[in-house]
Design an enzyme around this catalytic site. Structure first.
Site, PDB file in Angstrom:
ATOM      1  N   HIS A 123       0.805  -1.221   0.000  1.00  0.00           N
ATOM      2  CA  HIS A 123       0.000   0.000   0.000  1.00  0.00           C
ATOM      3  C   HIS A 123       0.837   1.270   0.000  1.00  0.00           C
ATOM      4  O   HIS A 123       0.322   2.347   0.302  1.00  0.00           O
ATOM      5  CB  HIS A 123      -0.909   0.025   1.229  1.00  0.00           C
ATOM      6  CG  HIS A 123      -1.838  -1.138   1.341  1.00  0.00           C
ATOM      7  ND1 HIS A 123      -2.791  -1.413   0.379  1.00  0.00           N
ATOM      8  CD2 HIS A 123      -1.962  -2.097   2.291  1.00  0.00           C
ATOM      9  CE1 HIS A 123      -3.472  -2.492   0.747  1.00  0.00           C
ATOM     10  NE2 HIS A 123      -2.980  -2.929   1.891  1.00  0.00           N
TER      11      HIS A 123
ATOM     12  N   HIS B 151      -8.093  -4.138  -0.568  1.00  0.00           N
ATOM     13  CA  HIS B 151      -7.643  -5.525  -0.707  1.00  0.00           C
ATOM     14  C   HIS B 151      -8.563  -6.298  -1.649  1.00  0.00           C
ATOM     15  O   HIS B 151      -8.508  -7.523  -1.702  1.00  0.00           O
ATOM     16  CB  HIS B 151      -7.633  -6.231   0.656  1.00  0.00           C
ATOM     17  CG  HIS B 151      -6.874  -5.494   1.705  1.00  0.00           C
ATOM     18  ND1 HIS B 151      -7.493  -4.794   2.716  1.00  0.00           N
ATOM     19  CD2 HIS B 151      -5.547  -5.339   1.891  1.00  0.00           C
ATOM     20  CE1 HIS B 151      -6.573  -4.232   3.489  1.00  0.00           C
ATOM     21  NE2 HIS B 151      -5.391  -4.540   3.008  1.00  0.00           N
TER      22      HIS B 151
END
Length: 334
Positions: A57, A219
């Site tokens: 991320h 996700h």
């Protein structure tokens, strides 16, 4: 799958080694534990702020450790929580005697492990407390904020809590401030394509070539719906309608805006999106104090973006204006 790597298994540790070599003046590993990460500079008597979560991320979470923001971070594998032991090691490394705030996204694995780390720290006499970011309006209806996911809006919590800690505020004061900022930020995202986890080697979800997933998580968690591709104006309108219904503004109020790319969205497109966001906010009489556009919380190479809106007050405005300097983010005094 084509990625710049040596082995899928070494993806995270090779990435971390590269960060340490490139930014050794600002961050370092905790002893030989690559996935435990702390700022080189430590201020005695200052509240430490630790975050953590899965890799994949960047610049979340690692990128915000440094002057004026976070003091440490623990990371796991791609989209995997770090261990309680790793969080505990970071806690010990950043503690300056005033306690440590755990500030992270609202995901069950991270919550469980940070709670365990806090128990270990307590046995060492280190006081800790937890604040979770839960800004994703698409992940639960109003009234169920406690189960919402934490996404890009946590950037504002990092920035303001870090600035508050720099003022040598107490642990309780930093916690209250972080909770206040979290209660005043909302985010809505959308995905145009999936991403590939290196050790998996193929997408872990799908988005049709001509489709858009509204509200998908970072996700690949399900969003509100999948539909045919929309224009930038339509995306901005839907996101702001949802955000402002959940957190109404009065005409004349100020907001900070974050336009966040998810990994492979050109900066050009983020500014096209902000152009439409700005027009809608202006029509509603909402003044924009400052806008950030770029990659702040990504999902590997996912295409798409998110829009975060933070309701301002004078304290938040002052804290956002304070300087910060980290490997992935710098902000001069505004």
């Amino acid at each position: 799958m084509k990625k710049i790597l040596n082995t899928p298994e070494g993806y995270v540790d090779d990435m971390l080694s590269g960060i340490y070599k490139a930014h050794k003046d600002m961050v370092a590993p905790v002893s030989d534990k690559l996935r435990c990460y702390h700022a080189v500079k430590k201020t005695p008597g200052k509240v430490g702020i630790v975050t953590g979560g899965g890799s994949g991320h960047l610049p979340l979470f690692l990128g915000y450790v440094g002057q004026g923001m976070l003091d440490g971070c623990a990371v796991g594998g791609v989209f995997q929580s770090p261990s309680a032991e790793e969080m505990y090691e970071v806690t010990k490394a950043v503690d300056g005697g005033a306690g440590v705030l755990y500030l992270f996204g609202n995901y069950s694995g991270d919550i469980l492990n940070f709670e365990m780390a806090g128990e270990l720290a307590d046995m060492d006499g280190i006081k800790t407390c937890i604040v979770v970011g839960n800004d994703d309006v698409a992940s639960a209806a109003k009234g169920n904020e406690s189960v919402r996911r934490g996404v890009a809006g946590i950037f504002f919590m990092y920035k303001c809590a870090g600035a508050k800690a720099e003022q040598m505020a107490s642990l309780e004061e930093v916690k209250i401030l972080a909770e206040k900022v979290g209660s005043r930020v909302r985010t809505m995202g959308f995905a145009l394509s999936p991403c590939v986890i290196p050790e998996v080697g193929h997408p872990n979800f799908t988005v049709g070539e001509s489709d858009i997933s509204i509200g998908m998580g970072i996700h690949g968690e399900p969003g509100i719906r999948v539909q045919s591709m929309m224009t930038s104006k339509e995306i901005a309108q839907e996101a702001l309608d949802t955000i402002l219904q959940d957190m109404p503004f009065q005409p004349g109020e100020q907001a900070a805006v974050l336009i966040n790319g998810l990994g492979s969205t050109p900066l050009d497109e983020l500014y096209i999106l902000y152009n439409d966001v700005a027009q809608i906010l202006e029509q509603k009489g909402i003044d924009v104090f400052k806008v950030w556009a770029g990659e702040f919380a990504t999902s590997m190479e996912m295409a798409g973006a998110s829009i975060s809106v933070l309701r301002m007050d004078e304290e938040i405005k002052a804290l956002l204006s304070k300087p910060a300097h980290t490997p992935f983010y710098s902000n001069p005094q505004l």
